[in-house]
Design an enzyme around this catalytic site. Structure first.
Site, PDB file in Angstrom:
ATOM      1  CG  ASN A  45       1.394   7.703   5.520  1.00 43.25           C
ATOM      2  OD1 ASN A  45       1.235   8.683   4.799  1.00 43.25           O
ATOM      3  ND2 ASN A  45       2.486   6.952   5.452  1.00 43.25           N
ATOM      4  CD  GLU A  47       6.176   5.786   7.912  1.00 44.41           C
ATOM      5  OE1 GLU A  47       5.856   5.210   6.869  1.00 44.41           O
ATOM      6  OE2 GLU A  47       7.349   6.149   8.154  1.00 44.41           O
ATOM      7  CB  CYS A  56      -3.362   3.404   7.478  1.00 39.80           C
ATOM      8  SG  CYS A  56      -2.397   1.895   7.654  1.00 39.80           S
ATOM      9  CD  GLU A  58      -5.982   3.846   3.625  1.00 39.49           C
ATOM     10  OE1 GLU A  58      -5.739   3.144   2.618  1.00 39.49           O
ATOM     11  OE2 GLU A  58      -5.106   4.117   4.479  1.00 39.49           O
ATOM     12  CB  CYS A  99      -3.345  -2.231   4.610  1.00 43.53           C
ATOM     13  SG  CYS A  99      -3.882  -1.408   6.126  1.00 43.53           S
ATOM     14  CB  CYS A 102      -7.224   0.687   5.814  1.00 42.92           C
ATOM     15  SG  CYS A 102      -5.894   1.628   6.598  1.00 42.92           S
TER      16      CYS A 102
END
Length: 150
Positions: A45, A47, A56, A58, A99, A102
């Site tokens: 990830n 940010e 993310c 993924e 999530c 993703c």
């Protein structure tokens, strides 16, 4: 999907999580894709101070596979995550699941590749692992076929 392959994916995801840029949430996530030829693509990830621009793990892994022309070759993904502990490593014993965003990004790869992707959810530490089919995590998914593509 055998246990050795699942363990390989979780170990690669743990390694990728070590590269997470998560200064705001302090929650590191790593992902590892298994491709049809047995090769791996990883992501962590990333940010951003403008939170909505964060990526993310993924999604990073899928984008990397796509940039290599391999988005249709995704067979499985291993995902781990946890709070960043000492030395910035993810810690925790509960499996982490992708999530919703993703799951949708993974669905694009699944539909392009014509296969249901195996999703292996692991913990940052320990042996806790869950096996899922992407179609179970995202039933009735919207994808390329809904647009008349593929």
């Amino acid at each position: 999907m055998n246990d050795a392959t699942a363990r390989m994916l979780i170990d690669a995801a743990r390694g990728a999580a070590g590269n997470a840029h998560a200064p705001y949430s302090r929650f590191a996530v790593g992902a590892a894709l298994l491709l049809t030829d047995g090769s791996l693509v990883t992501g962590a990830n990333v940010e951003n101070a403008s939170y909505g621009l964060s990526l993310c793990a993924e999604t990073v892994a899928i984008a990397t596979a796509s940039a290599s022309g391999r988005i249709a070759d995704v067979v499985a993904i291993g995902v781990i995550g946890g709070a960043m502990g000492e030395h910035g490593r993810a810690v925790g014993h509960a499996p982490v699941r992708p999530c919703g965003r993703c799951r949708q990004v993974l669905n694009e790869a699944a539909q392009i590749g014509g296969r249901d992707i195996t999703v292996i959810c692991g913990a940052a530490e320990g042996d806790a692992v869950e096996f899922h089919r992407l179609s179970d995590l995202l039933p009735h998914a919207f994808g390329p076929a809904d647009l008349g593509i593929g």
